[in-house]
Motif scaffolding. Structure first.
Motif, PDB file in Angstrom:
ATOM      1  N   VAL A 191      25.930  -1.556  37.243  1.00 54.67           N
ATOM      2  CA  VAL A 191      24.790  -2.480  37.333  1.00 54.67           C
ATOM      3  C   VAL A 191      23.505  -1.767  36.947  1.00 54.67           C
ATOM      4  CG1 VAL A 191      23.395  -3.863  38.925  1.00 54.67           C
ATOM      5  CG2 VAL A 191      25.896  -3.939  39.071  1.00 54.67           C
ATOM      6  N   GLU A 192      23.365  -0.500  37.386  1.00 51.96           N
ATOM      7  CA  GLU A 192      22.168   0.287  37.102  1.00 51.96           C
ATOM      8  C   GLU A 192      22.032   0.561  35.600  1.00 51.96           C
ATOM      9  OE1 GLU A 192      18.687   2.406  38.156  1.00 51.96           O
ATOM     10  OE2 GLU A 192      19.983   1.150  39.401  1.00 51.96           O
ATOM     11  N   LEU A 193      23.156   0.710  34.921  1.00 56.62           N
ATOM     12  CA  LEU A 193      23.132   1.047  33.499  1.00 56.62           C
ATOM     13  C   LEU A 193      23.108  -0.175  32.579  1.00 56.62           C
ATOM     14  CD1 LEU A 193      25.725   3.994  33.360  1.00 56.62           C
ATOM     15  CD2 LEU A 193      23.239   4.129  33.553  1.00 56.62           C
ATOM     16  N   THR A 194      23.220  -1.352  33.163  1.00 57.91           N
ATOM     17  CA  THR A 194      23.289  -2.566  32.338  1.00 57.91           C
ATOM     18  C   THR A 194      22.065  -2.728  31.446  1.00 57.91           C
ATOM     19  OG1 THR A 194      24.661  -3.714  33.970  1.00 57.91           O
ATOM     20  CG2 THR A 194      23.473  -5.084  32.377  1.00 57.91           C
ATOM     21  N   LYS A 251      27.672  -6.843  29.855  1.00 57.88           N
ATOM     22  CA  LYS A 251      28.060  -7.163  31.230  1.00 57.88           C
ATOM     23  C   LYS A 251      28.437  -5.898  31.996  1.00 57.88           C
ATOM     24  CE  LYS A 251      29.639 -11.851  30.224  1.00 57.88           C
ATOM     25  NZ  LYS A 251      28.467 -12.459  30.884  1.00 57.88           N
ATOM     26  N   PRO A 252      28.083  -5.849  33.294  1.00 60.30           N
ATOM     27  CA  PRO A 252      28.410  -4.673  34.120  1.00 60.30           C
ATOM     28  C   PRO A 252      29.900  -4.338  34.121  1.00 60.30           C
ATOM     29  CG  PRO A 252      26.856  -6.088  35.263  1.00 60.30           C
ATOM     30  CD  PRO A 252      27.299  -6.840  34.042  1.00 60.30           C
ATOM     31  N   GLY A 253      30.757  -5.361  34.041  1.00 63.80           N
ATOM     32  CA  GLY A 253      32.197  -5.110  34.060  1.00 63.80           C
ATOM     33  C   GLY A 253      32.651  -4.251  32.901  1.00 63.80           C
ATOM     34  N   ALA A 254      32.075  -4.485  31.731  1.00 65.47           N
ATOM     35  CA  ALA A 254      32.440  -3.694  30.549  1.00 65.47           C
ATOM     36  C   ALA A 254      31.960  -2.249  30.701  1.00 65.47           C
ATOM     37  CB  ALA A 254      31.832  -4.323  29.311  1.00 65.47           C
TER      38      ALA A 254
END
Length: 218
Positions: free
Chosen positions: A34-37, A49-52
């Motif tokens: 999430v932080e790197l999104t 997307k955070p999932g990727a």
């Protein structure tokens, strides 16, 4: 074409503490994703997307030198004595055609006392002399016609004897710098020879720096 995995690798390489935490499995992948999104979306110029990102984080393979390999452990366990020298002064002067001659006169004085601390480093544009403060006035006098870039008093040097073949171990100095940074120690100078590593710190940091290096050794 740059991928999410490429972006993750670029970010982790530029932040070694984060990379190490990931290698040691002490970081929350979901929270980091999430932080790197936002930064990765900017790097790729499209929404990510955070999932990727989390999948890329889990697939990331850190350099093997980050881990506590058997070879690295052996070198650290065989670190030699740690020596502290206090009451030092650091002179940084601009290189000139007269500096070497003036420096030779300083060496004559240094050679008269075995217990004096002394180092000299010549760079491309400037040179550095670190000496025991007891002879700082002598040094100032013999460099009075030189251009001083900086003079810093109240310094201490911490020297560590390194085992043979230490120069063939990737990442050895990283362990020292990491620990010192974590402890909030500001380094004034860093010096080294083949089998000796010395840091120069202001007196206010010497106790903390010594403790940090002891932790690396232990």
């Amino acid at each position: 074409m740059k991928t999410i995995s490429n972006c993750v690798e670029d970010i982790l390489i530029s932040q070694p503490y984060l990379e190490e935490a990931l290698a040691r499995n002490i970081i929350n992948y979901s929270a980091l994703a999430v932080e790197l999104t936002e930064p990765i979306s900017k790097m790729l110029k499209k929404e990510v997307k955070p999932g990727a990102i989390m999948m890329a984080l889990r697939r990331y393979n850190p350099p093997p030198t980050l881990g506590n390999t058997i070879k690295m452990k052996k070198v650290i366990q065989n670190l030699g004595d740690i020596t502290v020298r206090s009451n030092l002064t650091d002179f940084t002067v601009k290189n000139s055609s007269t500096l070497i001659d003036n420096h030779a006169k300083i060496l004559e004085r240094i050679n008269q006392e075995d217990k004096l601390f002394y180092t000299f480093t010549r760079g491309i544009h400037e040179s550095n002399i670190i000496v025991s403060s007891s002879v700082s006035d002598f040094v100032k006098n013999h460099l009075k016609h030189e251009h001083f870039i900086a003079v810093q008093e109240n310094l201490s040097a911490i020297s560590i004897n390194l085992p043979q073949d230490n120069s063939k171990i990737a990442g050895l100095y990283y362990h020292f710098f990491k620990r010192l940074a974590w402890e909030g120690v500001v380094l004034y100078e860093v010096l080294s020879t083949t089998n000796e590593f010395t840091i120069l710190v202001e007196d206010e940091f010497v106790d903390k720096a010594f403790t940090a290096i002891k932790k690396v050794k232990s």
